[in-house]
Each structure stands twice: as C-alpha cells, then as structure tokens.
Design an enzyme around this catalytic site. Structure first.
Site, PDB file in Angstrom:
ATOM      1  N   GLY A 192     -26.518  17.748  30.828  1.00 17.53           N
ATOM      2  CA  GLY A 192     -27.519  18.700  30.389  1.00 17.53           C
ATOM      3  C   GLY A 192     -27.310  19.179  28.960  1.00 17.53           C
ATOM      4  CG  HIS A 193     -29.801  22.387  27.554  1.00 15.77           C
ATOM      5  ND1 HIS A 193     -30.324  22.338  28.821  1.00 15.77           N
ATOM      6  CD2 HIS A 193     -29.586  23.695  27.281  1.00 15.77           C
ATOM      7  CE1 HIS A 193     -30.425  23.565  29.303  1.00 15.77           C
ATOM      8  NE2 HIS A 193     -29.984  24.408  28.386  1.00 15.77           N
ATOM      9  CG  ASN A 194     -26.856  24.006  24.531  1.00 15.07           C
ATOM     10  OD1 ASN A 194     -27.291  23.343  23.605  1.00 15.07           O
ATOM     11  ND2 ASN A 194     -27.420  25.134  24.933  1.00 15.07           N
ATOM     12  CB  SER A 211     -24.499  26.182  28.368  1.00 17.02           C
ATOM     13  OG  SER A 211     -25.681  26.147  27.581  1.00 17.02           O
TER      14      SER A 211
END
Length: 361
Positions: free
Chosen positions: A256-258, A276
């Site tokens: 996922g993002h980050n 994150s």
C-alpha cells in the site's frame, strides 16, 4: 551451454568425484535425468531414483558408489548449491540487444549501453534505462522513471511515472509499480473513523461520499530486488513508498501507499501490507499474511502463513495466527482450543451432577 563436472564444482565451490570431465548442459530430478543432465539428489530418499551411470549433486556423507554414479558433486548446503546451479543454466528471456522497431520511445528517453528493448515496448519522456537492462515485450514505462543497470523487466509490466528502480532488479510479468494509493476521505467523520473512536459503538448512521486523496509521492525500489507476477506497489501520498535492497516479493503481493519495506525481506504470495506501515530489515511474511495500516514490524520478525498483524511487533519475534501473537502463546492457545470440546463435556457433566444434587429431596 555445456560445462564439465569439475568446472561446475569449481563454480559452486564444492567437491567433485568420479569422471569430472563429463559434460553437462542442464539439471533434472533424479528419476528423469538423462544424458548431459545432472540430477538433484541431495538426500538418500531422492537418490534411490537415480539411474546407474548418472551424475548427481549429493549431500556430504552420501556415497556415490551406493547409487552406481559416474560422477558427483557434494553440496555442503544443498539448497544454496541448487541456487547457484539453476543460475548457471538459466539463460533468461531471449531479448535481442538493441531497440526493436515496434517499440515506441520518446526522444528524450535515455537508453543505456547494451540495453535490450523488445517489441511493443512504450517508454515515456525523460525515462532513463540503465546499461544492459532488458525490457520484454508489451512493457510500458511512464515519464520520469529511472531503471538501473542490468534490470530485467518482463512481459506486460506497467511502471508508472517517476518511479525509481535500482540495479539488477527483476520484475515478473504483469506487475504494476506506482499506481495511485487507495486513499479517500469523507467531508464529515466517516463510519470507519467513528467505530475506531468509539471501539465499535454506532452513534449515527448517515449517508457519506468519498473524496480521493491524490498520490503525489513516488515509488523507490533498491538494488537486487525481485517483484513477483501481478504484484502491485502503490505510490506514496506525499513521501515515497520504498522497497529496500535485496527484498523479494512473491506473486500477488500488494504494497500500500507510503509503506516502507526494509532490506532483504521475504514477502510471500498474497501478502497485503496496508498504507503507511513500516517493515524492518530481514522480515519474513509467509503466504496470505495481512498487515494493518500505520504499524511497525521490527527487524528479523517471522510471521507464519495467514497471520493477521494488527499491532506493533517487536524485533526478532516469531508470530502466528489471527490475531497474530508470539509463537509459544499461539501454540498454547491452539492447544486450549483443541481441548474445548472435552472441557465443554466435563462442564456439562458437572452441571448435570449439581442439578441432580440440588433437586434431590
């Protein structure tokens, strides 16, 4: 490619026995090894299928005379020797050096010396492709992306804009690197935010709509990384999503993002890591593990198959189960679960006895 038994033993840093001048050009399982092939028979139960006169890789302590072999190589660490052996005979995809006429390459792109660009590849503006990189057919690489030396990008991979990929990276077919993160917000407090705040109590149920939070970050991938078929890595919202050097991602992994994944991690098939989260160095996540968002997993953690990780895991821990807990605790919980039917039967007997005693005149 043909090599002698002695040459192969030298390359594997292993000891050879027998007719070390024998020529081989491939490897096979013990019962299927034919002329010119070396069998992988690194335990006695596999070696029983060897044919007389064959050559094989054996574990130290096994006697090639017991199996009628002509030649043998002894492996102090069999699977490590197997890695080197398979690498020796893997020629890789046949991609001719140079740029195929059907490739569409922006004039501003830079292609390194010795690179190979296959048919129907699309390369955008400002892309830099390293020396000796191989790009297989139907790959698309969007603007501003940098791919390092000796990379291998296989069929149908999609690399989106401003991705940074290191040297000697392998990306298997169908992977998508740099798609937008799954990040949305509601004008008012959402139902998800509410139940997190109230720990499950619903105060008001109301209509809500979702607004996209756009992904302005990038994806950064270190050196010697491998990414499996149909894996997906989302770009960061503001900062980059990062995959550390030496890390290996299996098929159908989603990052996922980050997310930050450390060096030399092993992320097995169907693992999902939510936005994150931070994964330390040398972490192993077995198949179908799930990692919740915004948590940290320390260095050298090992998570067993299908473990669901909802909170921080300290460095060096081995965790199992749903929810994931340390291995000794999970084993005790499983033992207790198996004892539940017997415990329920015992409680029922005690309940019956007490009832009969109370009701006795």
């Amino acid at each position: 490619m043909q090599v002698t038994i002695q040459d192969l033993a030298n390359a594997l840093n292993a000891r050879a026995w027998g007719d070390v001048s024998m020529q081989i050009d491939g490897a096979a399982e013990p019962g299927q090894a034919g002329p010119g092939q070396i069998a992988l028979a690194m335990s006695p139960k596999y070696a029983e299928a060897l044919k007389p006169g064959a050559c094989a890789i054996l574990a130290e302590g096994m006697d090639p005379k017991d199996y009628g072999l002509s030649a043998a190589i002894f492996a102090p660490r069999p699977r490590l020797v197997m890695a080197a052996l398979t690498r020796s005979f893997d020629a890789g995809p046949d991609i001719a050096e140079g740029i195929h006429p059907s490739a569409v390459i922006d004039p501003s792109a830079e292609i390194g010396d010795g690179a190979a660009i296959a048919p129907f590849v699309q390369i955008g503006a400002g892309v830099r492709i390293g020396a000796r990189a191989r790009i297989a057919s139907h790959v698309s690489i969007a603007s501003g992306t940098v791919i390092g030396d000796d990379a291998l990008i296989l069929n149908g991979v999609r690399v989106l804009h401003r991705v940074r990929i290191g040297d000697r990276v392998v990306i298997q077919p169908g992977a998508i690197i740099g798609s937008d993160g799954f990040s949305f917000v509601t004008p008012e407090e959402s139902g998800v935010e509410e139940i997190r705040r109230t720990l499950g109590k619903r105060e008001t149920i109301r209509r809500q709509s979702w607004e996209r939070i756009h992904s302005l970050g990038m994806v950064e991938i270190g050196d010697n990384v491998e990414i499996g078929a149909n894996a997906t890595i989302d770009r960061g919202t503001i900062r980059a999503t990062r995959i550390g050097s030496g890390t290996k991602l299996d098929n159908l992994v989603h990052i996922g993002h980050n997310v930050v994944v450390g060096d030399d991690c092993l992320i097995c098939g169907q693992v999902g890591i939510a936005g994150s989260s931070v994964i330390g160095d040398r972490v192993v996540l077995a198949g179908q593990c799930g990692v919740s968002d915004n948590i940290t997993i320390g260095d050298d953690v090992i998570a067993g198959g299908a473990a669901k990780i909802f909170s921080r895991v300290a460095a060096g821990k081995v965790v199992l189960g749903n929810p994931a807990v340390d291995m000794p605790t999970r084993m005790e919980m499983d033992r207790a679960t198996r004892r539940l039917p017997r415990l329920a039967a015992t409680v029922a007997k005690l309940q019956k006895a007490v009832t009969e005693f109370v009701e006795k005149p």
